[in-house]
Design an enzyme around this catalytic site. Structure first.
Site, PDB file in Angstrom:
ATOM      1  N   GLU A 101      14.679  43.468  26.343  1.00 15.27           N
ATOM      2  CA  GLU A 101      14.774  42.291  27.170  1.00 15.27           C
ATOM      3  C   GLU A 101      14.523  41.171  26.259  1.00 15.27           C
ATOM      4  OE1 GLU A 101      11.468  42.933  29.884  1.00 15.27           O
ATOM      5  OE2 GLU A 101      12.719  43.845  31.371  1.00 15.27           O
ATOM      6  N   GLU A 145      15.575  50.745  32.846  1.00 13.14           N
ATOM      7  CA  GLU A 145      14.439  50.461  33.428  1.00 13.14           C
ATOM      8  C   GLU A 145      14.627  50.199  35.119  1.00 13.14           C
ATOM      9  OE1 GLU A 145      11.398  47.754  32.110  1.00 13.14           O
ATOM     10  OE2 GLU A 145      12.118  48.177  29.908  1.00 13.14           O
TER      11      GLU A 145
END
Ligand code: BG6
Length: 474
Positions: A179, A372
Site C-alpha cells: 500500500e 487483501e
C-alpha cells in the site's frame, strides 16, 4: 470468462502483525515496534513535541504479534488443510538487517524465511512475498529520516537483492511495497516519516514517495535480471471514491481524490509521472529532489500486475463541511448514506469491489490481484472457543460474488484472491488483537495475554468449500 482452474485462493499476513519474537536473534527495532496500542498511533509524529517513541507504560502489540515465528508450521498446516494454494507474507527488514544500513544480512533471519518457504512448498502453496509491509529499521528513521532520505533507496535495494538472490528461484510473485499510497495518510507507518513544524508535510511525503517508487523500479530491474519469469506487482490501498451527489463539482472532487490514490500505480504501471501531478506540486509548493536517470529507471522497470487491498469504497464532495465522516483504511471519508450502518466497523460495500476492479482494469489493462480483503471485527468465542462468525461469511461471500461478476461479466483479468489476516493478527489502525479478520481464531487479548492456541472458526469450513468449488459455492 470463468475463474481459471489455476486461480490463486489464499490468505495474507504481515511480519509486523504476526511474528512477535521481538528483538530475538539480533532482530533490530522497526518503526512499527515503537507504536503503542493507543489512539495516537495513526497521528503524525512531530519531532519537536512529546512524541510517540517516549511513551512509558504502554503496550506494544508487535512485540508479541500472534507468536507466528513459533507457530508458523502449525499455522501453515492449518491453512493448507483449509485448501489455500497461495499465501502472502512479508519479510521483516530489521530481522535481516537490524539497522538497515549493514552490507550483509543475518543468516538467522534468512533461515527463518527459508523455512517458511519450505513449509509452503511441502503443502503446494504458492508464496507471495511483500518485501516491505510498513516495516523499516528504526535506525533508518532516527539517523536518516526514513524514506525522506535518498540513502534509504540504496539500503532497501541491497535488502531486496539479498532476498531475490536467495529466494528468487522459489518465488514467482513479489510485492516490493505494501500500500504505497499510505505514505500520504499514515506517513510514519508508511514511510518512517517524522515532521517538524517548519516542514512542508506534503513535500516530504512526495519526496518519500519518489524514493519508494525508485526503490520499487530498481528492485524490478534487479529481479528481472536475476530470475527469468519473476513477476512484480504494485500494491495500493484501493477503493473507488464516489461523489456524494451527482453535482458536477462533487463528481470532480471524487475524480481528484482517486488521482491521489492512483498516482503511485500510475507511475508503477506506466513508468512515468502522470501529467496531473506537476500542477498539483506547483499549487502546494512541492519541490522534490530527483536525479538524472531517475525517470529513465522508472520508465524501464514497470510492474507486471496490479495488486491491491479493498476494504471499502470512499466518498467525497466539493465541500465536505457539515457532512458526517467515517474512518476507513488509514483515512477519514464522507459517510455514504446509501451504505448500511456498520457500527464501528468500516463501511461495507461489496459492489464497490466490482466497481474498483473495473476502475483499475480499465485504467491499467494488466492482471489484477486482490491481496487483501476482509472484515475486521470482534469475535465472541463460546466456552470451547468455537466462533460462529456468520457476519464474516456474509461479508466475504458478498465480496466474492462481486469479484466473480467483475471477472465473468466485465472481463477483468484476475490472478487470485487472498483474504486479509486469514489467521487473526494485531490490527494496524488500532493495535488491537480484538479487531479480528481470521478464519482461525487465536486465543490472545489486546494486551498479549492468552494461550495463543489456534481454533477453526465457522468461516474456516465455509472458505474450504469456496476453494474446493473454485468459487462456485459461496
Ligand atoms: C491494510 C494493511 O492497510 O489494512 C494491513 O496492509 C492492515 O496491514 C489492514 O492490517 C487492515 O487494517 P487494520 O487497521 O484493521 O489492521
Amino acid at each position: 470468462m470463468k475463474l481459471s482452474r489455476d486461480f490463486l485462493w489464499g490468505g495474507a499476513i504481515s511480519a509486523i502483525q504476526t511474528e512477535g519474537a521481538h528483538l530475538e536473534d539480533g532482530k533490530g527495532l522497526s518503526n512499527f515496534d515503537v507504536l503503542p496500542m493507543n489512539d495516537r498511533r495513526l497521528k503524525d509524529v512531530m519531532m519537536d513535541e512529546d512524541n510517540i517513541f517516549t511513551e512509558e507504560g504502554q503496550h506494544y502489540p508487535s512485540h508479541t504479534g500472534i507468536h507466528f515465528r513459533e507457530h508458523y508450521k502449525e499455522d501453515i498446516a492449518m491453512l493448507a488443510e483449509m485448501g489455500i494454494n497461495a499465501f502472502r507474507f512479508s519479510i521483516s527488514w530489521p530481522r535481516l538487517f537490524p539497522n538497515g544500513d549493514e552490507a550483509t544480512a543475518l543468516e538467522s533471519g534468512l533461515a527463518f524465511y527459508e523455512s517458511i518457504l519450505d513449509e509452503l512448498e511441502k503443502h503446494n502453496i504458492e508464496p507471495v512475498i511483500t518485501i516491505s509491509h510498513f516495516d523499516l529499521p528504526m535506525h533508518l528513521v532516527e539517523h536518516y529520516g526514513g524514506w525522506a532520505s535518498r540513502q534509504v533507496v540504496g539500503f532497501y535495494v541491497n535488502y531486496a537483492k539479498t532476498l531475490l538472490s536467495r529466494f528468487g528461484h522459489r518465488v514467482k510473485y513479489w510485492i516490493p511495497f505494501n500500500e504505497m499510497n499510505m505514505v500520504l495518510h499514515i506517513p510514519f507507518i508508511g514511510g518512517g516519516l517524522t515532521f517538524t513544524a517548519a516542514d512542508n508535510k506534503l513535500e516530504k511525503k512526495y519526496q518519500a514517495a519518489h524514493h519508494q517508487l525508485l526503490a520499487n523500479a530498481l528492485t524490478v530491474e534487479a529481479g528481472k535480471q536475476m530470475v527469468p519469469g519473476i513477476q512484480f506487482g504494485c500494491m495500493l490501498a484501493a477503493g473507488k471514491t464516489y461523489p456524494y451527489t451527482c453535482k458536477p463539482e462533487d463528481v470532480f472532487a471524487s475524480l481528484e481524490s482517486d488521482k491521489h490514490t492512483l498516482f503511485f500505480s500510475d507511475v508503477q504501471v506506466y513508468g512515468k509521472y502522470p501529467n496531473y501531478i506537476a500542477p498539483y506540486f506547483a499549487k502546494h509548493k512541492i519541490n522534490i529532489h530527483t536525479e538524472p536517470g531517475d525517470f529513465e529507471i522508472l520508465k524501464n522497470n514497470t510492474v507486471d500486475f496490479v495488486s491491491f487491498s479493498y476494504y471499502s469504497s470512499a466518498c467525497t464532495a466539493a465541500s465536505t463541511e457539515g457532512l458526517e465522516t467515517r474512518r476507513t483504511n488509514g483515512f477519514e471519508t464522507v459517510k455514504n448514506p446509501y451504505l448500511p450502518p456498520s457500527g464501528s466497523v468500516w463501511q461495507i460495500d461489496p459492489i464497490g469491489l466490482r466497481i474498483t476492479m473495473n476502475q483499475l482494469y480499465d485504467r491499467y489493462r494488466i492482471p489484477l490481484f486482490i491481496v487483501e480483503n476482509g472484515l475486521g471485527i470482534a469475535d465472541e468465542p463460546d466456552k470451547d472457543f468455537h466462533v460462529q462468525d456468520d457476519y464474516r461469511i456474509e461479508y466475504l461471500s458478498n465480496h466474492l460474488r462481486n469479484m466473480k461478476d467483475a471477472v465473468e461479466q466485465d472481463g477483468v483479468e484476475l490472478i487470485g484472491y487472498l483474504s486479509w489476516g486469514c489467521i487473526d493478527l494485531v490490527s494496524v489502525s488500532e493495535g488491537k488483537m480484538s479487531k479480528r479478520y481470521g478464519y482461525i481464531y487465536v486465543d490472545a487479548d489486546d494486551y498479549g495475554n492468552g494461550t495463543f492456541k489456534r481454533y477453526k472458526k465457522a468461516s474456516y469450513h465455509w472458505y474450504k468449500k469456496v476453494i474446493e468449488s473454485n468459487g462456485e459455492c459461496l
